[in-house]
Enzyme design. Structure first.
Site, mmCIF file in Angstrom:
data_model
loop_
_atom_site.group_PDB
_atom_site.id
_atom_site.type_symbol
_atom_site.label_atom_id
_atom_site.label_comp_id
_atom_site.label_asym_id
_atom_site.label_seq_id
_atom_site.Cartn_x
_atom_site.Cartn_y
_atom_site.Cartn_z
ATOM 1 N N ASP A 502 0.871 -1.180 0.000
ATOM 2 C CA ASP A 502 0.000 0.000 0.000
ATOM 3 C C ASP A 502 0.907 1.229 0.000
ATOM 4 O O ASP A 502 1.332 1.711 1.049
ATOM 5 C CB ASP A 502 -0.916 -0.018 1.235
ATOM 6 C CG ASP A 502 -1.844 1.196 1.249
ATOM 7 O OD1 ASP A 502 -1.640 2.125 0.443
ATOM 8 O OD2 ASP A 502 -2.779 1.207 2.076
ATOM 9 N N HIS A 507 1.027 8.228 3.608
ATOM 10 C CA HIS A 507 1.667 7.659 4.790
ATOM 11 C C HIS A 507 3.142 8.021 4.925
ATOM 12 O O HIS A 507 3.785 7.639 5.894
ATOM 13 C CB HIS A 507 1.513 6.126 4.763
ATOM 14 C CG HIS A 507 0.079 5.712 4.724
ATOM 15 N ND1 HIS A 507 -0.780 5.910 5.764
ATOM 16 C CD2 HIS A 507 -0.663 5.140 3.737
ATOM 17 C CE1 HIS A 507 -1.997 5.465 5.446
ATOM 18 N NE2 HIS A 507 -1.942 5.000 4.210
ATOM 19 N N ILE A 522 0.540 9.821 8.243
ATOM 20 C CA ILE A 522 -0.054 8.985 9.298
ATOM 21 C C ILE A 522 0.212 7.506 9.004
ATOM 22 O O ILE A 522 0.438 7.112 7.863
ATOM 23 C CB ILE A 522 -1.577 9.233 9.407
ATOM 24 C CG1 ILE A 522 -2.272 8.946 8.055
ATOM 25 C CG2 ILE A 522 -1.870 10.648 9.888
ATOM 26 C CD1 ILE A 522 -3.783 8.942 8.123
ATOM 27 N N GLY A 525 -3.892 2.438 8.916
ATOM 28 C CA GLY A 525 -4.780 1.868 9.941
ATOM 29 C C GLY A 525 -4.525 0.375 10.117
ATOM 30 O O GLY A 525 -4.514 -0.149 11.227
#
Ligand code: NAI
Length: 607
Positions: A502, A507, A522, A525
């Site tokens: 991903d 990110h 970030i 998740g």
């Protein structure tokens, strides 16, 4: 799980227990501590006559062996009285085995209304009224097990048994629906499809085969389905001769029969596409009516976007699928990217390929959903014609169930499809299903669902709710049973990008993060969820990944790489509820659980 399956304190009603299969069930349950109501009308094989002898003989067998049993001589059409016998004699009912049955075989041309009605009365109405009488007791005590007895003559058809096979399949439908209606009250209903030598089959089965087909081989299968440790419901089990297997309906991938929503379906389109209609190469089971209907919504999507080429050439439903190959290297990289540590004995099995229990962390398969989304145009297609900030799409919720043991190396084919796009006011929510298959064997390994939030993309007048939404759960209100804390690395997202595929720059790239409305890059998740999965497995599964069954989580706030994750956990049977927080007590994963096959708590655990 204890070794010996016991039924002490449980009350079992077996209909038609005076002979054949019912007798075998009654004797086995009584020998395992259950109190048994032995129901039998004691009539003939074709539904004629009645007698108390059959039930009395089985009750005598049970009591002389030291068990407890009470007879009942009513027809199953008086099911209320049968259940009353359980309540009067033993004060409760826990398990109902609808087994009574007769035959009236006739070829269809010779079949009278009476032949039809009698068979439907005994098998369908009898099972229904007896179950209906037991149902309020099950609901009140929030526990109940029901077995319906179908037949392979219903599943596959059999000459001369039109009445019987229709009645037996009616019981499959009845069980399917009662499994759904009984779910909230912990009532499980299943169908057994036996083949056994008995009065019903003595002139149907060849004699040498008849003698081998002992009812005693069927009874243990029924017993397990009725045990409190067995969570099966809505399932059909065919069994004979000491063999048992699950049966279910499957649906082919099918094909669209017109080019766009504006076109009609012509009989010629049907003829021209007939081979594709019948093609079962990618047939699969729909787990629910919602899933079956939801699949059809894809057809609207395809026809609406005019991407169908039906009408002459054969076409299939457009699929979003991607193949990924992994071996121990990718599996180890993934484990490291979700925080696994060499010095932790419970992690070491994920990190060293020569470990005797080398395993893949089960949540690894969650990566294949987002990876497929990144590699295809599925998200763009879902928002076709609307202005969407793709940098602002974040993972909202995740569900995944492991269906088979995760191999340590495989070629995995992951198929994604859009289930719905919801209008949640300011934001839009995209519901996506992802299923991963072992590309070599065709086995379905995992099934999952993603809710992705597209910030600012709502307000388009779409539906607000969908039956495809991942069902929510409440986290227990009490203080957590235990917690586990672990610091993530500042480079965690960079590592996770490599292991998961991903590569969303959100990110890692501060500029893209800012465009997406975040102060800094970030963590994925799913990376935080990988940490939490390890925490739960360490605490409640003795570190054994094979105990992992399914996971559900909501990503409530972003984690910044480098923050410490604290996983608070609550045990509720085999379900471990959890919530994750970062340094300042901000919840980052909420309404989450992992269902385990079994809970295994280490001796040193302070629980
Ligand atoms: P069986 O004839 O040995 O036993 C059936 C029992 O049900 C008999 O004792 C009979 O008196 C009782 N019974 C019949 N009508 C009743 C009524 N209205 N109320 C109460 N009791 C009644 O037959 P078997 O083979 O043990 O069959 C049990 C069940 O399994 C039946 O539902 C049958 O249709 C089903 N089945 C059996 C197969 C086999 O290979 N034996 C194959 C597929 C299904």
């Amino acid at each position: 799980m204890s070794d010996s399956l016991r039924f002490d304190g449980k009350v079992v009603v077996v209909t038609g227990a005076g002979a054949g299969l019912g007798r075998a069930y009654a004797l086995l349950f009584a020998s395992r501590g259950a109190k048994v109501v032995v129901n039998d009308l004691g009539g003939g094989r074709h539904g004629d006559g009645s007698s108390t002898k059959a039930a009395d003989a089985v009750v005598a067998e049970i009591t002389s062996a030291g068990g407890e049993a009470a007879p009942n001589y009513d027809s199953v059409l008086d099911g209320q009285k049968i259940i009353e016998t359980a309540i009067i004699n033993f004060g409760r009912i826990d398990i109902l085995i609808n087994n009574a049955g007769i035959l009236r075989d006739k070829s269809f041309v010779k079949m009278t209304d009476q032949d039809w009605d009698l068979i439907h009365d005994v098998h369908v109405k009898g099972s229904m009224v007896t179950t209906r009488a037991a149902w309020p007791h099950f609901r009140k005590q929030r526990y109940g097990k029901v077995i319906f007895t179908a037949s392979n003559s219903g599943l596959y058809g059999n000459f001369g048994q039109a009445n019987y096979s229709a009645a037996k399949m009616a019981l499959v439908g009845l069980s399917n629906t009662l499994a759904i209606e009984g779910n909230s009250a912990n009532i499980k209903t299943n169908v057994i499809v036996p083949t056994a030598g008995s009065r019903l089959t003595e002139d149907i089965l060849p004699p040498e085969f008849f003698n081998e087909l002992r009812p005693e081989f069927i009874a243990p299968v029924v017993m397990w389905l009725c045990h409190e440790d067995c969570n099966e419901t809505g399932t059909i089990i065919e069994t004979a001769l000491g063999w048992a297997g699950k049966c279910h309906l499957i649906r082919g991938n099918g094909t669209v029969l017109r080019k766009s929503l504006k076109d009609a379906v012509t009989p010629e389109n049907v003829r021209n596409n007939w081979d594709a209609v019948l093609n079962m190469e990618e047939a699969k089971r729909c787990e629910s009516i919602a899933e079956a209907t939801g699949e059809l919504m894809n057809v609207v999507d395809i026809l609406g976007s005019s991407k169908s080429d039906a009408g002459g050439e054969q076409s299939g439903v457009i699929k979003y699928s991607m193949k990924n190959q992994y071996n121990f290297k990718q599996a180890i990289l993934y484990a490291l990217s979700i925080g696994a540590k060499c010095r932790d004995p419970m992690d070491f099995r994920y990190i060293y390929e020569h470990h005797s229990d080398f395993s893949v962390v089960p949540c690894y398969y969650m990566i294949f959903g987002p990876a497929t989304l990144m590699e295809t145009d599925i998200v763009e297609r879902a928002f076709e014609g609307r202005s969407v900030n793709f940098a602002g799409i974040v993972h909202g919720e995740q569900y995944m169930k492991v269906l088979q043991k995760i191999p340590t190396e495989a070629v995995v084919e992951t198929k994604c499809k859009i289930l719905d796009v919801l209008d949640k006011g300011r934001n839009a929510v995209l519901l996506i299903e992802h299923e991963s298959f072992n590309a070599e064997t065709g086995d379905k390994l995992t099934t999952g669902r993603i809710a992705a939030i597209a910030k600012g993309a709502g307000g388009f007048g779409g539906p607000k709710r969908s039956h495809h939404e991942i069902p929510g759960v409440e986290t227990p209100k009490r203080t957590p049973d235990t917690s586990y804390s672990e610091q993530t690395s500042p480079d965690q997202a960079a590592l996770y990008r490599l292991s998961s595929g991903d590569f969303n720059p959100l990110h890692v790239d501060p500029n893209i993060a800012e465009m997406g409305g975040f102060k800094q890059p970030i963590l994925h998740g799913l990376c935080s969820l990988g940490f939490a999965t390890r925490h739960v497995l360490k605490t409640f599964a003795g570190g054994d990944p094979e105990l992992f069954e399914s996971i559900r989580a909501r990503f409530s706030n972003p984690v910044v790489p480098g923050q410490t994750l604290r996983t608070d956990m609550w045990r509720d049977g085999n379900r471990i509820h959890f919530q994750c927080f970062v340094d300042n007590n901000t919840p980052v994963i909420s309404n989450a659980y992992i269902d385990l096959k079994e809970v295994r708590i280490g001796k040193k655990a302070k629980l």
